[in-house]
Design a protein around this motif. Structure first.
Motif, PDB file in Angstrom:
ATOM      1  N   SER A   8       0.846  -1.198   0.000  1.00  0.00           N
ATOM      2  CA  SER A   8       0.000   0.000   0.000  1.00  0.00           C
ATOM      3  C   SER A   8       0.883   1.250   0.000  1.00  0.00           C
ATOM      4  N   GLY A   9       0.509   2.191  -0.817  1.00  0.00           N
ATOM      5  CA  GLY A   9       1.292   3.412  -0.929  1.00  0.00           C
ATOM      6  C   GLY A   9       2.578   3.246  -1.708  1.00  0.00           C
ATOM      7  N   TYR A  10       2.708   2.124  -2.422  1.00  0.00           N
ATOM      8  CA  TYR A  10       3.936   1.861  -3.174  1.00  0.00           C
ATOM      9  C   TYR A  10       4.059   2.850  -4.334  1.00  0.00           C
ATOM     10  N   SER A  11       5.271   3.359  -4.536  1.00  0.00           N
ATOM     11  CA  SER A  11       5.489   4.398  -5.545  1.00  0.00           C
ATOM     12  C   SER A  11       6.733   4.091  -6.363  1.00  0.00           C
ATOM     13  N   ALA A  12       6.979   4.945  -7.357  1.00  0.00           N
ATOM     14  CA  ALA A  12       8.178   4.801  -8.185  1.00  0.00           C
ATOM     15  C   ALA A  12       9.433   4.982  -7.341  1.00  0.00           C
ATOM     16  N   ASN A  13       9.372   5.873  -6.363  1.00  0.00           N
ATOM     17  CA  ASN A  13      10.514   6.077  -5.471  1.00  0.00           C
ATOM     18  C   ASN A  13      10.774   4.833  -4.634  1.00  0.00           C
ATOM     19  N   SER A  14       9.704   4.178  -4.191  1.00  0.00           N
ATOM     20  CA  SER A  14       9.854   2.932  -3.436  1.00  0.00           C
ATOM     21  C   SER A  14      10.508   1.863  -4.300  1.00  0.00           C
ATOM     22  N   PHE A  15      10.107   1.791  -5.559  1.00  0.00           N
ATOM     23  CA  PHE A  15      10.694   0.797  -6.458  1.00  0.00           C
ATOM     24  C   PHE A  15      12.182   1.059  -6.659  1.00  0.00           C
ATOM     25  N   ARG A  16      12.556   2.344  -6.790  1.00  0.00           N
ATOM     26  CA  ARG A  16      13.982   2.667  -6.953  1.00  0.00           C
ATOM     27  C   ARG A  16      14.779   2.196  -5.745  1.00  0.00           C
ATOM     28  N   LYS A  17      14.238   2.406  -4.562  1.00  0.00           N
ATOM     29  CA  LYS A  17      14.918   1.938  -3.338  1.00  0.00           C
ATOM     30  C   LYS A  17      15.036   0.423  -3.326  1.00  0.00           C
ATOM     31  N   ASP A  18      13.951  -0.258  -3.700  1.00  0.00           N
ATOM     32  CA  ASP A  18      13.969  -1.722  -3.736  1.00  0.00           C
ATOM     33  C   ASP A  18      14.933  -2.247  -4.792  1.00  0.00           C
ATOM     34  N   LEU A  19      15.018  -1.542  -5.904  1.00  0.00           N
ATOM     35  CA  LEU A  19      15.912  -1.968  -6.982  1.00  0.00           C
ATOM     36  C   LEU A  19      17.365  -1.894  -6.531  1.00  0.00           C
ATOM     37  N   VAL A  20      17.730  -0.807  -5.854  1.00  0.00           N
ATOM     38  CA  VAL A  20      19.112  -0.652  -5.364  1.00  0.00           C
ATOM     39  C   VAL A  20      19.427  -1.705  -4.312  1.00  0.00           C
ATOM     40  N   SER A  21      18.574  -1.828  -3.312  1.00  0.00           N
ATOM     41  CA  SER A  21      18.845  -2.781  -2.234  1.00  0.00           C
ATOM     42  C   SER A  21      18.788  -4.212  -2.743  1.00  0.00           C
ATOM     43  N   GLY A  22      17.845  -4.516  -3.656  1.00  0.00           N
ATOM     44  CA  GLY A  22      17.743  -5.865  -4.205  1.00  0.00           C
ATOM     45  C   GLY A  22      18.975  -6.264  -4.990  1.00  0.00           C
ATOM     46  N   CYS A  23      19.509  -5.339  -5.787  1.00  0.00           N
ATOM     47  CA  CYS A  23      20.720  -5.626  -6.566  1.00  0.00           C
ATOM     48  C   CYS A  23      21.921  -5.870  -5.654  1.00  0.00           C
ATOM     49  N   ILE A  24      22.051  -5.037  -4.619  1.00  0.00           N
ATOM     50  CA  ILE A  24      23.184  -5.195  -3.692  1.00  0.00           C
ATOM     51  C   ILE A  24      23.097  -6.519  -2.948  1.00  0.00           C
ATOM     52  N   VAL A  25      21.910  -6.842  -2.415  1.00  0.00           N
ATOM     53  CA  VAL A  25      21.754  -8.098  -1.671  1.00  0.00           C
ATOM     54  C   VAL A  25      21.918  -9.295  -2.602  1.00  0.00           C
ATOM     55  N   GLY A  26      21.455  -9.162  -3.850  1.00  0.00           N
ATOM     56  CA  GLY A  26      21.626 -10.252  -4.806  1.00  0.00           C
ATOM     57  C   GLY A  26      23.094 -10.552  -5.063  1.00  0.00           C
ATOM     58  N   ILE A  27      23.902  -9.492  -5.192  1.00  0.00           N
ATOM     59  CA  ILE A  27      25.344  -9.677  -5.404  1.00  0.00           C
ATOM     60  C   ILE A  27      25.988 -10.311  -4.180  1.00  0.00           C
ATOM     61  N   VAL A  28      25.553  -9.863  -2.994  1.00  0.00           N
ATOM     62  CA  VAL A  28      26.074 -10.451  -1.753  1.00  0.00           C
ATOM     63  C   VAL A  28      25.712 -11.927  -1.656  1.00  0.00           C
ATOM     64  N   ALA A  29      24.504 -12.280  -2.119  1.00  0.00           N
ATOM     65  CA  ALA A  29      23.987 -13.641  -1.943  1.00  0.00           C
ATOM     66  C   ALA A  29      24.687 -14.669  -2.817  1.00  0.00           C
ATOM     67  N   ILE A  30      25.288 -14.238  -3.919  1.00  0.00           N
ATOM     68  CA  ILE A  30      25.873 -15.206  -4.854  1.00  0.00           C
ATOM     69  C   ILE A  30      27.037 -15.991  -4.238  1.00  0.00           C
ATOM     70  N   PRO A  31      28.068 -15.343  -3.729  1.00  0.00           N
ATOM     71  CA  PRO A  31      29.146 -16.130  -3.127  1.00  0.00           C
ATOM     72  C   PRO A  31      28.688 -16.904  -1.887  1.00  0.00           C
ATOM     73  N   LEU A  32      27.768 -16.315  -1.116  1.00  0.00           N
ATOM     74  CA  LEU A  32      27.279 -17.014   0.067  1.00  0.00           C
ATOM     75  C   LEU A  32      26.493 -18.264  -0.320  1.00  0.00           C
ATOM     76  N   GLY A  33      25.649 -18.147  -1.335  1.00  0.00           N
ATOM     77  CA  GLY A  33      24.870 -19.297  -1.774  1.00  0.00           C
ATOM     78  C   GLY A  33      25.753 -20.456  -2.190  1.00  0.00           C
ATOM     79  N   MET A  34      26.800 -20.157  -2.961  1.00  0.00           N
ATOM     80  CA  MET A  34      27.723 -21.219  -3.382  1.00  0.00           C
ATOM     81  C   MET A  34      28.498 -21.779  -2.190  1.00  0.00           C
TER      82      MET A  34
END
Length: 578
Positions: A8-34
């Motif tokens: 609720s109340g989700y906006s383009a600004n919220s998506f930008r924040k999620d995109l940045v944090s999601g990309c960073i956590v995704g990169i962190v998760a790759i070596p950890l997952g392996m």
């Protein structure tokens, strides 16, 4: 609607924040997952598949807005033991069944029960798991050859000692470079994942300066396939299901604890509140789906969840993006991961182990030198030297025994008398002395929880009262007894029955709602007599005084009550009152 409510109340600004944090956590998760997959005894790509499938579903269906799910270090000892004993195919079945258990736990609303697990137990097994993870990477750090993995810590340490002659200095140098990157990157490049820097730098150095001198992921496990994980139905049979029920239950229990702890951390960091039962259901669905694509069990990852929040995540979309980022990198760059040295993975897991060890809390709890310290040590040592199942069971059993012991000691019964020096004449224990104590009437304040662990207190009181030949009336003040279980009710009723059989009148004041309801249900309230129950001590005391043998009051010099002066001279309560 609840799912939509999280956006609720989700906006383009919220998506930008999620995109940045999601990309960073995704990169962190790759070596950890392996790394987690390799440490669990399976191929590294299975850790990546888990990160993708489970990571997306946990964020999509879970009960926390910021939870990041995937393979975690806490699962390593359990999964490795299952792989060694039952094989990879049965590990998938165990993970699938664990997902079913998690969904059932969520539907039965058992999420809130996890918080009742004592902290010494969780710290004990978490620290024990950290020791197992750390020690399990010594071989890869040193580049030892021919090291066989065993289920128990002692044999793994013995194996490392026996293979020490095969130490590879190139592996030590590679691991040292990665470790240095892990330590220095947060200081000088705080927004860059240290694990990614460590793997890239150490891999490039090894490939450039001493190629083919150390073991890599490709040489140990074969090349990591590029592309999407393929669907593969599980070969379920009743025999396999029955065999894997216990391992599945262990995975489900640990997964529920780990995921809800991670959700609590997220709540503390963001001021939000998660839905624990929904979180369990989301975790369950993810663990049912992941094995169908070769993935291993997953749960909420505390460190990745914290990273997600620190980088500005606004909704569960960041966790979904994190899974999609891992998927994209696997499709495009998976073959390059085959060149990563195992020595580069070892420091990453060692740092993970150090961070999850909770050494500060461990040290603090040991310093208290209480029963909790004992529970902590027992759980920790059993986790390291036996299995997590034995450790948790023993830790919980010991914590329960110590709790019962403490609770039984908290129930107190004190003999009291009115303090006539105060205006309200409140009863106090210190007013009872050898010179001031009524031979016929005993007033006792019962304080604490009346439950099965405190039965001896009432037994001791009964023996004491029945040994007094002059006793005629007992007044029990129950206003400080908040709870009574069926065993406590049985012991309480038994005490009153024995007193009544010996001709002693029992009067009760201040009985609270829960004990009263229980006495009504069991019929003990009617047996004792409704006229023997009073709301206030003063009313009960007046009734008790009327049941004394007044002829025995003549000449008594104890003067425990105000009425005693008249009773001592006239032997008539009614005359004294008039």
């Amino acid at each position: 609607m609840k799912w939509i409510g999280r956006f609720s109340g989700y906006s383009a600004n919220s998506f930008r924040k999620d995109l940045v944090s999601g990309c960073i956590v995704g990169i962190v998760a790759i070596p950890l997952g392996m790394a987690f997959a390799i440490a669990s005894g399976v191929k590294p790509e299975y850790g990546l598949y888990t990160t993708i499938i489970a990571g997306i579903l946990i964020s999509l269906l879970g009960g926390s807005k910021f939870q990041i799910g995937g393979p975690t270090g806490a699962f390593i000892p359990i999964l490795l033991a299952i792989v060694m004993q039952y094989g990879y195919e049965n590990l998938l079945i165990a993970g699938f069944l664990a997902g079913v258990f998690l969904i059932l736990m969520g539907l039965l609303r058992l999420g809130s029960l996890i918080k009742f697990i004592p902290k010494p137990v969780t710290i004990g097994f978490t620290s024990g798991i950290a020791v197992i993870i750390f020690s399990g990477q010594i071989g890869n750090f040193l580049g030892l050859e021919g090291v066989e993995r065993h289920e128990y810590f002692f044999y793994n340490m013995k194996e490392i000692f026996l293979r020490m002659s095969t130490l590879n200095l190139y592996s030590v140098l590679t691991a040292g470079i990665c470790l240095a990157a892990l330590i220095l990157t947060p200081k000088y490049l705080p927004k860059v994942p240290g694990s990614l820097v460590g793997i890239i730098v150490s891999t490039l150095v090894a490939a450039w300066l001493f190629p083919d001198k150390i073991t890599t992921i490709g040489s140990a496990y074969g090349p990591i396939p590029a592309g999407l994980p393929s669907f593969a139905p599980l070969e379920l049979s009743w025999d396999r299901i029955l065999t894997m029920l216990q391992p599945a239950l262990i995975i489900a229990m640990l997964g529920s604890i780990e995921s809800l702890l991670s959700a609590v951390v997220a709540d503390e960091m963001t001021g939000t509140r998660h839905n624990s039962n929904r979180e369990l259901i989301g975790q369950g669905v993810a663990n049912i789906a992941a094995p169908l694509f070769g993935g291993i069990p997953a749960t909420g990852a505390i460190a990745r969840t914290a990273t997600n929040i620190k980088n500005g995540a606004a909704s569960p979309m960041s966790g979904i993006i994190h899974g999609l980022v891992v998927l994209m990198i696997v499709v495009l760059f998976a073959p390059y991961a085959s060149s990563i040295p195992l020595a580069s993975m070892a420091p990453i897991l060692m740092v993970v182990a150090w961070n999850m060890s909770e050494y500060k809390n461990f040290k603090h709890m040991l310093k208290t030198r209480t029963g909790d310290s004992l529970v902590l040590l027992v759980t920790f040592l059993l986790t390291v030297f036996t299995t997590l199942t034995i450790a948790v069971q023993a830790g919980l059993a010991l914590a329960f025994i110590l709790f019962i012991k403490r609770m039984s000691g908290s129930l107190a019964v004190d003999k009291v008398l009115p303090d006539h020096s105060s205006d309200k004449a409140k009863v106090q224990a210190n007013r009872v002395t050898e010179e001031r104590d009524c031979p016929q009437l005993g007033i006792y304040t019962v304080e604490g929880t009346l439950f099965f662990g405190a039965s001896h207190v009432l037994e001791d009181l009964g023996q004491k009262l029945l040994a007094d030949q002059d006793l005629r009336v007992v007044l029990l003040r129950m206003s400080r007894v908040p709870f009574m279980d069926t065993t406590g009710e049985s012991n309480f009723t038994s005490l009153i029955e024995r007193l009544m059989q010996h001709g002693i009148v029992v009067v009760i004041s201040g009985l609270r709602s829960q004990p009263k309801e229980l006495l009504l249900k069991t019929g003990s309230y009617a047996m004792i007599g409704q006229d023997r129950f009073f709301e206030h001590t003063g009313e009960a005391l007046n009734y008790a005084l009327e049941n004394l043998q007044f002829n025995k009051c003549l000449g008594c010099k104890q003067f425990a009550f105000r009425e005693c002066t008249g009773l001592s001279s006239t032997g008539s309560l009614r005359q004294h009152i008039s």
